[in-house]
Design a protein around this motif. Structure first.
Motif, PDB file in Angstrom:
ATOM      1  N   SER A 175       0.857  -1.176   0.000  1.00 10.57           N
ATOM      2  CA  SER A 175       0.000   0.000   0.000  1.00 10.57           C
ATOM      3  C   SER A 175       0.899   1.233   0.000  1.00 10.57           C
ATOM      4  CB  SER A 175      -0.943  -0.046   1.216  1.00 10.57           C
ATOM      5  OG  SER A 175      -1.925   0.953   1.138  1.00 10.57           O
ATOM      6  N   GLY A 176       0.495   2.308   0.644  1.00  9.82           N
ATOM      7  CA  GLY A 176       1.298   3.520   0.666  1.00  9.82           C
ATOM      8  C   GLY A 176       1.079   4.296   1.944  1.00  9.82           C
ATOM      9  N   ALA A 177       2.083   5.079   2.347  1.00  7.32           N
ATOM     10  CA  ALA A 177       2.026   5.816   3.606  1.00  7.32           C
ATOM     11  C   ALA A 177       0.849   6.774   3.661  1.00  7.32           C
ATOM     12  CB  ALA A 177       3.336   6.573   3.825  1.00  7.32           C
ATOM     13  N   MET A 234      -7.172  11.039  -2.041  1.00  6.29           N
ATOM     14  CA  MET A 234      -6.618  10.819  -3.375  1.00  6.29           C
ATOM     15  C   MET A 234      -6.572   9.333  -3.724  1.00  6.29           C
ATOM     16  SD  MET A 234      -5.303  11.895  -6.202  1.00  6.29           S
ATOM     17  CE  MET A 234      -5.213  13.641  -5.812  1.00  6.29           C
ATOM     18  N   PHE A 235      -6.486   8.468  -2.709  1.00  6.68           N
ATOM     19  CA  PHE A 235      -6.338   7.033  -2.951  1.00  6.68           C
ATOM     20  C   PHE A 235      -7.604   6.244  -2.656  1.00  6.68           C
ATOM     21  CE2 PHE A 235      -2.097   8.680  -1.900  1.00  6.68           C
ATOM     22  CZ  PHE A 235      -1.445   8.383  -3.093  1.00  6.68           C
ATOM     23  N   ALA A 236      -8.740   6.945  -2.641  1.00  7.14           N
ATOM     24  CA  ALA A 236     -10.006   6.278  -2.339  1.00  7.14           C
ATOM     25  C   ALA A 236     -10.337   5.181  -3.331  1.00  7.14           C
ATOM     26  CB  ALA A 236     -11.143   7.294  -2.285  1.00  7.14           C
ATOM     27  N   ASP A 237      -9.916   5.344  -4.572  1.00  8.14           N
ATOM     28  CA  ASP A 237     -10.199   4.344  -5.603  1.00  8.14           C
ATOM     29  C   ASP A 237      -9.028   3.395  -5.836  1.00  8.14           C
ATOM     30  OD1 ASP A 237     -12.716   5.458  -6.048  1.00  8.14           O
ATOM     31  OD2 ASP A 237     -11.919   6.900  -7.497  1.00  8.14           O
ATOM     32  N   GLY A 238      -7.983   3.524  -5.035  1.00 13.37           N
ATOM     33  CA  GLY A 238      -6.798   2.701  -5.242  1.00 13.37           C
ATOM     34  C   GLY A 238      -6.442   1.897  -4.007  1.00 13.37           C
ATOM     35  N   TYR A 239      -5.481   2.399  -3.225  1.00 11.55           N
ATOM     36  CA  TYR A 239      -5.027   1.685  -2.039  1.00 11.55           C
ATOM     37  C   TYR A 239      -6.181   1.324  -1.102  1.00 11.55           C
ATOM     38  CZ  TYR A 239      -0.169   3.066  -3.104  1.00 11.55           C
ATOM     39  OH  TYR A 239       1.052   3.243  -3.683  1.00 11.55           O
ATOM     40  N   GLN A 240      -7.112   2.269  -0.905  1.00 14.87           N
ATOM     41  CA  GLN A 240      -8.186   2.018   0.054  1.00 14.87           C
ATOM     42  C   GLN A 240      -9.073   0.856  -0.381  1.00 14.87           C
ATOM     43  OE1 GLN A 240     -10.311   5.605   1.125  1.00 14.87           O
ATOM     44  NE2 GLN A 240      -8.431   6.811   1.183  1.00 14.87           N
TER      45      GLN A 240
END
Length: 278
Positions: A94-96, A102-108
């Protein structure tokens, strides 16, 4: 025990494969182009695509632990297939800043699917990758110069090999289930100081030229970066340049705590990748 590494030909994935091979366990690698994988001997290579879950079925058969590269498309189907195939533990990259909107559609999306899988899970959230500097390799090779706004912005760049070392430690060790590990490199450096470090690796001076943010934004958008991403990133840099944060000791100490060895410095990263800048 068999471990599957997805995204195995990426910068981190390759290092995860290398780390796991030392453990003596059976290591499988998933890549979209198996013929061009170029992975070490002893790795069982499978061709598949995380966006096409059915293509993973053979690779997952008999696998107990899974290193998951963050691809949000079809992630629910991927983790369901992993559970069906007998996987017991997932460690996902994932990412810090994964909690940022910004990452609602990605990492989350990936983290939520992993948490809902019913399997043991651990999120690893590295900070800024040192390898982002490879984007500036062309200008360093051609002119020995880096042009970027916010040269005073501070980050703790991390070597991709340390990200892989954390992933391997969590895959192989115990006591990590349900944890989220956020971490970064061992030193805080300004952008200008990072450029200087690349110069030291080269044995030549690399100049940093402060770029006007408006001009830089126009160039980035013109080169294909989404305006929303540029504005988000430039906002972080601007805030950091105005009020640099001190070293995050908790993030800086996690790599040695989990791996038992010191985290690699940015100077070490630059030396390891010096050929990219020649």
């Amino acid at each position: 025990m068999t471990i599957l590494v997805t995204g195995a030909t990426g910068e981190v994935g390759r290092c995860v494969v290398t780390e796991l091979l030392r453990s003596g366990h059976a290591v499988r690698a998933l890549t979209r182009r198996s013929a061009a994988a170029g992975l070490p001997g002893g790795v069982e290579v499978f061709e598949g695509d995380l966006e096409r879950p059915e293509s993973l079925r053979e690779a997952l058969t008999g696998v107990e632990r899974l290193y998951l590269f963050p691809v949000p498309q079809a992630i629910s189907e991927v983790v369901a297939l992993a559970a069906e195939s007998g996987v017991r533990r997932i460690v996902n990259l994932s990412g810090a800043l994964a909690d940022d909107a910004m990452f609602a559609d990605g990492y989350q999306v990936v983290e939520r699917a992993v948490e809902e899988s019913g399997l043991e899970w651990t999120h690893i959230r590295p900070g800024e990758f040192a390898r982002n500097w490879l984007d500036w390799a062309p200008s360093i090779r051609a002119e020995r110069v880096v042009r970027r706004p916010y040269g005073g912005a501070v980050t703790q760049p991390i070597h991709e090999a340390d990200v892989a070392a954390v992933a391997a430690a969590v895959l192989l060790g115990e006591g990590h289930a349900g944890r989220t590990y956020t971490f970064a490199g061992p030193r805080s450096l300004t952008v200008a100081e990072q450029a200087e470090a690349i110069g030291r690796a080269l044995g030549e001076r690399v100049r940093f030229e402060e770029q006007d943010p408006v001009t830089a934004r126009e160039q980035w958008v013109r080169h294909g970066y989404p305006a929303t991403v540029v504005d988000w990133l430039f906002g972080i840099w601007a805030e950091s340049a105005h009020d640099p944060a001190p070293l995050n000791e908790e993030w800086a100490t996690l790599v040695p705590r989990l791996t038992g060895r010191p985290a690699r410095t940015f100077d070490e990263w630059a030396a390891d990748h010096v050929t990219a800048f020649r």
